[in-house]
Scaffold this motif. Structure first.
Motif, PDB file in Angstrom:
ATOM      1  N   HIS A  89       0.826  -1.206   0.000  1.00  0.00           N
ATOM      2  CA  HIS A  89       0.000   0.000   0.000  1.00  0.00           C
ATOM      3  C   HIS A  89       0.854   1.247   0.000  1.00  0.00           C
ATOM      4  O   HIS A  89       2.037   1.240   0.373  1.00  0.00           O
ATOM      5  N   TRP A  90       0.248   2.347  -0.419  1.00  0.00           N
ATOM      6  CA  TRP A  90       0.817   3.694  -0.326  1.00  0.00           C
ATOM      7  C   TRP A  90      -0.201   4.531   0.428  1.00  0.00           C
ATOM      8  O   TRP A  90      -1.263   4.869  -0.098  1.00  0.00           O
ATOM      9  N   GLY A  91       0.110   4.847   1.656  1.00  0.00           N
ATOM     10  CA  GLY A  91      -0.856   5.590   2.446  1.00  0.00           C
ATOM     11  C   GLY A  91      -2.124   4.777   2.620  1.00  0.00           C
ATOM     12  O   GLY A  91      -2.088   3.620   3.051  1.00  0.00           O
ATOM     13  N   ASP A  92      -3.259   5.339   2.257  1.00  0.00           N
ATOM     14  CA  ASP A  92      -4.549   4.663   2.408  1.00  0.00           C
ATOM     15  C   ASP A  92      -4.962   3.872   1.172  1.00  0.00           C
ATOM     16  O   ASP A  92      -6.056   3.299   1.143  1.00  0.00           O
ATOM     17  N   LEU A  93      -4.120   3.831   0.151  1.00  0.00           N
ATOM     18  CA  LEU A  93      -4.455   3.143  -1.091  1.00  0.00           C
ATOM     19  C   LEU A  93      -3.731   1.806  -1.141  1.00  0.00           C
ATOM     20  O   LEU A  93      -2.495   1.756  -1.117  1.00  0.00           O
ATOM     21  N   TYR A  94      -4.484   0.716  -1.242  1.00  0.00           N
ATOM     22  CA  TYR A  94      -3.942  -0.635  -1.177  1.00  0.00           C
ATOM     23  C   TYR A  94      -4.016  -1.325  -2.533  1.00  0.00           C
ATOM     24  O   TYR A  94      -4.906  -1.062  -3.347  1.00  0.00           O
ATOM     25  N   PHE A  95      -3.052  -2.243  -2.740  1.00  0.00           N
ATOM     26  CA  PHE A  95      -2.989  -3.019  -3.975  1.00  0.00           C
ATOM     27  C   PHE A  95      -2.876  -4.509  -3.624  1.00  0.00           C
ATOM     28  O   PHE A  95      -2.424  -4.863  -2.540  1.00  0.00           O
ATOM     29  N   LYS A  96      -3.275  -5.359  -4.562  1.00  0.00           N
ATOM     30  CA  LYS A  96      -3.191  -6.804  -4.320  1.00  0.00           C
ATOM     31  C   LYS A  96      -1.750  -7.241  -4.116  1.00  0.00           C
ATOM     32  O   LYS A  96      -1.462  -8.156  -3.357  1.00  0.00           O
ATOM     33  N   ASN A  97      -0.837  -6.585  -4.819  1.00  0.00           N
ATOM     34  CA  ASN A  97       0.580  -6.899  -4.711  1.00  0.00           C
ATOM     35  C   ASN A  97       1.386  -5.728  -5.269  1.00  0.00           C
ATOM     36  O   ASN A  97       0.816  -4.764  -5.813  1.00  0.00           O
ATOM     37  N   GLU A  98       2.688  -5.818  -5.166  1.00  0.00           N
ATOM     38  CA  GLU A  98       3.556  -4.744  -5.628  1.00  0.00           C
ATOM     39  C   GLU A  98       3.442  -4.537  -7.132  1.00  0.00           C
ATOM     40  O   GLU A  98       3.468  -3.403  -7.619  1.00  0.00           O
ATOM     41  N   GLU A  99       3.312  -5.628  -7.862  1.00  0.00           N
ATOM     42  CA  GLU A  99       3.226  -5.527  -9.321  1.00  0.00           C
ATOM     43  C   GLU A  99       2.022  -4.688  -9.751  1.00  0.00           C
ATOM     44  O   GLU A  99       2.107  -3.882 -10.679  1.00  0.00           O
ATOM     45  N   GLU A 100       0.891  -4.883  -9.074  1.00  0.00           N
ATOM     46  CA  GLU A 100      -0.305  -4.103  -9.401  1.00  0.00           C
ATOM     47  C   GLU A 100      -0.062  -2.624  -9.133  1.00  0.00           C
ATOM     48  O   GLU A 100      -0.450  -1.763  -9.933  1.00  0.00           O
ATOM     49  N   GLY A 101       0.609  -2.321  -8.032  1.00  0.00           N
ATOM     50  CA  GLY A 101       0.893  -0.926  -7.696  1.00  0.00           C
ATOM     51  C   GLY A 101       1.810  -0.265  -8.703  1.00  0.00           C
ATOM     52  O   GLY A 101       1.577   0.869  -9.140  1.00  0.00           O
ATOM     53  N   LEU A 102       2.863  -0.959  -9.108  1.00  0.00           N
ATOM     54  CA  LEU A 102       3.807  -0.396 -10.072  1.00  0.00           C
ATOM     55  C   LEU A 102       3.171  -0.241 -11.451  1.00  0.00           C
ATOM     56  O   LEU A 102       3.445   0.732 -12.169  1.00  0.00           O
ATOM     57  N   ALA A 103       2.306  -1.191 -11.832  1.00  0.00           N
ATOM     58  CA  ALA A 103       1.607  -1.080 -13.113  1.00  0.00           C
ATOM     59  C   ALA A 103       0.657   0.115 -13.112  1.00  0.00           C
ATOM     60  O   ALA A 103       0.493   0.810 -14.125  1.00  0.00           O
ATOM     61  N   PHE A 104       0.039   0.369 -11.954  1.00  0.00           N
ATOM     62  CA  PHE A 104      -0.840   1.529 -11.811  1.00  0.00           C
ATOM     63  C   PHE A 104      -0.062   2.822 -12.047  1.00  0.00           C
ATOM     64  O   PHE A 104      -0.487   3.709 -12.793  1.00  0.00           O
ATOM     65  N   LEU A 105       1.102   2.954 -11.412  1.00  0.00           N
ATOM     66  CA  LEU A 105       1.935   4.141 -11.604  1.00  0.00           C
ATOM     67  C   LEU A 105       2.354   4.293 -13.061  1.00  0.00           C
ATOM     68  O   LEU A 105       2.361   5.397 -13.609  1.00  0.00           O
ATOM     69  N   GLU A 106       2.732   3.188 -13.673  1.00  0.00           N
ATOM     70  CA  GLU A 106       3.181   3.232 -15.066  1.00  0.00           C
ATOM     71  C   GLU A 106       2.069   3.723 -15.980  1.00  0.00           C
ATOM     72  O   GLU A 106       2.295   4.519 -16.897  1.00  0.00           O
ATOM     73  N   ASP A 107       0.851   3.271 -15.717  1.00  0.00           N
ATOM     74  CA  ASP A 107      -0.292   3.687 -16.537  1.00  0.00           C
ATOM     75  C   ASP A 107      -0.563   5.177 -16.376  1.00  0.00           C
ATOM     76  O   ASP A 107      -0.792   5.885 -17.370  1.00  0.00           O
ATOM     77  N   ILE A 108      -0.541   5.678 -15.142  1.00  0.00           N
ATOM     78  CA  ILE A 108      -0.778   7.109 -14.918  1.00  0.00           C
ATOM     79  C   ILE A 108       0.311   7.936 -15.594  1.00  0.00           C
ATOM     80  O   ILE A 108       0.031   8.925 -16.291  1.00  0.00           O
ATOM     81  N   ALA A 109       1.571   7.550 -15.407  1.00  0.00           N
ATOM     82  CA  ALA A 109       2.685   8.305 -15.990  1.00  0.00           C
ATOM     83  C   ALA A 109       2.613   8.336 -17.504  1.00  0.00           C
ATOM     84  O   ALA A 109       2.902   9.359 -18.136  1.00  0.00           O
TER      85      ALA A 109
END
Length: 362
Positions: A89-109
């Protein structure tokens, strides 16, 4: 707090130790002890409005450390916290795993107006650390605004199972970037915000049960533009205690080559650097940059400090100024390295000044 100190306040027989997974016994059946516990809790003898016992709990921040805290709630509250701590998680935002979180950042960027979201010479385990900090803190700002009574910041769908918020970013087609989050209700009544993702089309929100005209508002950082612009007629209060803190308590943030200098010598250098910065700011209103402080919810200003008095390279650090509108004063609070202040400055707007650039500040 050490166990000895805790025992003086709470009956030792009333203390329960838990491992990092929330269990009072290991897999082999051995009881968790003070030495190998991550959490401990004790019954306060009180109950909440539903009749559930209220407990207090402490947590160890690292192996070999003392217990820190204290937090209050029910055992269900503690269980939720422990379970969430094992998730990425980052703050109050949770992800199923690290890969999901990094993919989310990549998509936004990849979808937003091109911008540098990482520091050129600072390694990171996250692909876009500035963007991570930006989204995490933007959500925190929206949450605090909502707690203060602001409407239409965190917008839920009809059944409350999803919420959407405005990142204050624009995609490459100049459309607002919205993020939708799955809301999971917890046993203690709290919410776990899972799997954030970018909203690609309005129809997606309709299918999730949001109103047709849903339009979450951007975070609000200031009332008047004057709050984010340095006022050259105001006085910078060179408070003795503040200067002592900056020079003696934060000496490690000064360049290595001047750290051995005396306090009064560094004070004169800092004085001169402030005078030089004010002279430039009188001629360039963008030289001193606004920063939003998530911890206090207030606007502060970042003054670049060049101890050598030359401006051909990056500043040595930034001086944090807190405004006092009533008395028309700025109070120097502390000094911070440039990478630390950039992330807070980016919350309000992308800094366009040459001295605060993620490609050059490290």
């Amino acid at each position: 707090m050490s166990t000895t100190e805790l025992n003086s306040l709470v009956d030792a027989a009333n203390i329960v130790y838990l491992n990092k997974y929330g269990y009072a016994r290991s897999r082999s059946g051995e009881a968790v002890t003070d030495e190998n516990a991550t959490y401990l809790y004790f019954d306060t003898g009180l109950a909440d409005t539903t009749g559930e016992p209220i407990i207090g709990w402490f947590e160890k921040r690292g192996k070999g450390s003392d217990f820190k805290g204290v937090s209050w709630g029910t055992k269900a509250t503690l269980d939720v916290k422990i379970r969430a701590s094992k998730m990425f998680h980052w703050g109050d935002l949770y992800f199923k795993n690290e890969e999901e979180g990094l993919a989310f950042l990549e998509d936004i960027a990849a979808s937003t107006i091109p911008e540098t979201w990482s520091f050129k010479n600072k390694p990171s385990t996250v692909n876009h650390p500035i963007l991570k900090s930006y989204i995490e803190n933007t959500f925190e700002v929206l949450k605090k605004e909502t707690e203060r009574g602001a409407k239409n910041k965190l917008v839920y769908n009809q059944d409350g199972w999803f919420l959407v918020f405005n990142t204050n970013l624009l995609d490459k087609f100049f459309h607002e970037v919205l993020i939708v989050v799955e809301v999971r209700k917890q046993k203690d009544g709290s919410e776990l915000l899972m799997s954030p993702r970018r909203v690609k089309k309005e129809l997606e929100l309709r299918k999730l049960g949001f109103a047709k005209d849903v339009h979450p508002e951007q975070p609000h950082f200031f009332e008047k533009v004057e709050e984010v612009i340095y006022q050259p007629t105001w006085t910078i209060d060179k408070d003795f205690d503040k200067f002592t803190h900056i020079i003696e308590d934060r000496i490690e943030r000064f360049p290595i080559e001047v750290q051995s200098a005396s306090s009064d010598e560094l004070g004169r250098k800092l004085d001169d650097a402030i005078t030089f910065a004010v002279a430039i700011a009188r001629r360039n209103y963008k030289f001193i940059v606004p920063m939003y402080c998530p911890q206090t919810g207030k606007i502060q200003l970042l003054m670049p400090i060049y101890l050598k008095g030359t401006y051909s390279s990056k500043p040595d650090f930034a001086l944090i100024l807190s405004p006092d509108k009533e008395n028309e004063y700025y109070t120097p609070e502390t000094i911070l390295p440039l990478d630390a202040v950039f992330q807070n400055a980016r919350l309000i707007a992308k800094p366009d000044d040459t001295w605060l650039n993620p490609d050059t500040i490290l």
